[in-house]
Design an enzyme around this catalytic site. Structure first.
Site, short mmCIF file in Angstrom:
data_model
loop_
_atom_site.label_atom_id
_atom_site.label_comp_id
_atom_site.label_asym_id
_atom_site.label_seq_id
_atom_site.Cartn_x
_atom_site.Cartn_y
_atom_site.Cartn_z
N ASP A 94 0.85 -1.19 0.00
CA ASP A 94 0.00 0.00 0.00
C ASP A 94 0.89 1.25 0.00
O ASP A 94 1.80 1.37 0.83
CB ASP A 94 -0.88 -0.05 1.27
N HIS A 95 0.63 2.16 -0.90
CA HIS A 95 1.37 3.43 -0.97
C HIS A 95 2.90 3.26 -1.06
O HIS A 95 3.65 3.89 -0.28
CB HIS A 95 1.03 4.35 0.20
N ASP A 116 2.91 5.01 -5.49
CA ASP A 116 2.13 6.24 -5.30
C ASP A 116 2.97 7.45 -5.71
O ASP A 116 3.69 8.03 -4.90
CB ASP A 116 1.70 6.33 -3.83
N HIS A 190 -7.89 9.81 3.76
CA HIS A 190 -7.44 8.82 4.74
C HIS A 190 -7.80 9.24 6.17
O HIS A 190 -7.97 10.42 6.45
CB HIS A 190 -5.92 8.62 4.63
N GLY A 191 -7.88 8.24 7.06
CA GLY A 191 -8.06 8.53 8.47
C GLY A 191 -9.52 8.57 8.91
O GLY A 191 -10.43 8.26 8.13
N GLY A 234 -9.00 5.55 1.11
CA GLY A 234 -9.68 6.37 2.12
C GLY A 234 -11.16 6.07 2.21
O GLY A 234 -11.98 6.98 2.35
N SER A 236 -12.94 4.17 4.47
CA SER A 236 -13.55 3.74 5.73
C SER A 236 -14.84 4.52 6.00
O SER A 236 -14.95 5.69 5.63
CB SER A 236 -12.57 3.94 6.90
N ILE A 277 -9.67 -0.19 3.10
CA ILE A 277 -10.22 0.05 4.45
C ILE A 277 -9.15 -0.25 5.49
O ILE A 277 -8.68 -1.38 5.61
CB ILE A 277 -11.46 -0.84 4.67
N ASP A 278 -8.77 0.76 6.22
CA ASP A 278 -7.79 0.62 7.29
C ASP A 278 -8.35 1.19 8.60
O ASP A 278 -8.42 0.50 9.62
CB ASP A 278 -6.48 1.33 6.91
#
Ligand code: G3H
Ligand code: 13P
Ligand code: ZN
Length: 332
Positions: A94-95, A116, A190-191, A234, A236, A277-278
């Site tokens: 990822d990234h 990325d 994100h976040g 991003g 979530s 999804i993180d």
């Protein structure tokens, strides 16, 4: 050199083609520790859903690259032992930030990498992505590129505002780089704080409703690149019950707002075939741990708080697969 094929993993090629065709999306869950991986494997095996296990550069360092590789080999065998005869599990970077990071992952068992270059000038993004693609494709490893910048923090990169993907660039980018999928920017970030309350409206119950994603941009991208696999970072949803549990038991999450599931269901039916999804997993883990710590203060056996955390993440993963992304039963 360790090939992903020797670990029993698969790349994203076939699963993306089927997902775009079938109008569903593959879950890409971030992993940092054993409990997350156990929960992902259990959820995917029980639902027979193809799954992407993704590790950021930081997560890979945290877990240890060697251990992570064997954990994924173990994940495939574990999935089989749960009755999933042909597990479809991808190990994805990822990234990825540099060619060297991507090469190191490709050489050590990853079946897919993201490079990325979204924060770079356009031509530099193309050159870097193409370099990774040329290397990766020699070994059957698939590559995700990114065009457009998400607001918020992207690993070590952070941006104040979205720079939405420009649909007129996507054909040139995909053709010249040869990438297998493309992450785009249409309003996700994100976040756990994706929108400020000021950016939201209120529904009849007084709940905050975030601004919709830019489906118009997604449609333009689909017109330019028919059938090409699109990725949503991003994504979530920031479940409010997890936020409430965290805050009830001593947490301090303020204005935590995610992407409504309805928006993700709509995206999953389009060319969006990978949904990242993180944060939701982090929230599910943290909520369960905080609850045990607060309600059973004498407990100090890690299994007694990481076990409930694992169960809570598994419930979340199954919900995403079955009720949001539509990928259940697609890897029978
Ligand atoms: O997009 C970033 C992912 O949520 C991974 O985050 O770099 O903190 O592991 P991380
Ligand atoms: P969330 O922070 O919305 O979970 O996004 C995760 C992600 O995009 C990982 O690359
Ligand atoms: Zn991301």
């Amino acid at each position: 050199m360790v090939s992903y094929k020797d670990l029993g993993l698969v790349n994203t090629k076939e699963m993306f083609a089927k997902a775009v065709q079938g109008g569903y999306a593959i879950p890409a869950f971030n992993v940092n520790n054993m409990e997350q991986l156990q929960a992902i494997v259990q959820a995917a095996a029980e639902t027979k859903s193809p799954v992407i296990v993704q590790a950021s550069k930081g997560a890979r360092q945290y877990a240890n690259p060697i251990l992570l590789r064997y954990m994924l080999q173990g994940a495939v065998e574990y999935a089989k032992s749960l009755g999933w005869e042909k597990p479809q599990i991808v190990l994805h970077l990822d990234h990825g930030d540099t060619f060297e990071t991507c090469k190191d992952c490709i050489d050590s068992g990853f079946s897919s990498v993201m490079i990325d270059g979204s924060h770079l000038p356009y031509e530099e993004n193309i050159a870097l992505t193409k370099k990774v693609v040329d290397y990766a494709h020699q070994f059957g490893v698939t590559v995700e590129g990114e065009l457009g910048v998400l607001a918020g923090v992207e690993d070590e990169v952070s941006a104040e505002h979205h720079t939405y993907t420009q649909p007129e660039e996507v054909v040139d980018f995909a053709t010249r780089t040869g990438c297998d999928s493309l992450a785009i920017s249409i309003g996700t970030s994100h976040g756990a704080n994706k929108f400020t309350p000021e950016q939201c409206t209120k529904d009849e119950n007084g709940h905050l409703v975030p601004p919709p994603l830019r489906f118009d941009i997604l449609e333009e991208v689909e017109k330019e690149l028919p059938g090409f696999p699109i990725v949503l970072h991003g994504a979530s949803s920031v479940p409010q019950e997890e936020v409430a549990t965290i805050n009830k038991y001593g947490g301090a999450l303020k204005d935590a707002i995610g992407i409504p599931e309805e928006q993700l269901r709509r995206a999953a039916k389009s060319a969006v075939c990978k949904i990242n999804i993180d944060s939701d997993s982090r929230l599910a883990l943290t909520a369960a741990v905080r609850e045990v710590f607060a309600t059973k203060p004498a407990e100090f056996d890690p299994r007694k708080y990481l076990g409930p955390a694992r169960d809570n993440m598994k419930k979340l993963y199954k919900h995403k697969i079955e009720a949001v992304l539509g990928s259940a039963g697609k890897a029978e």
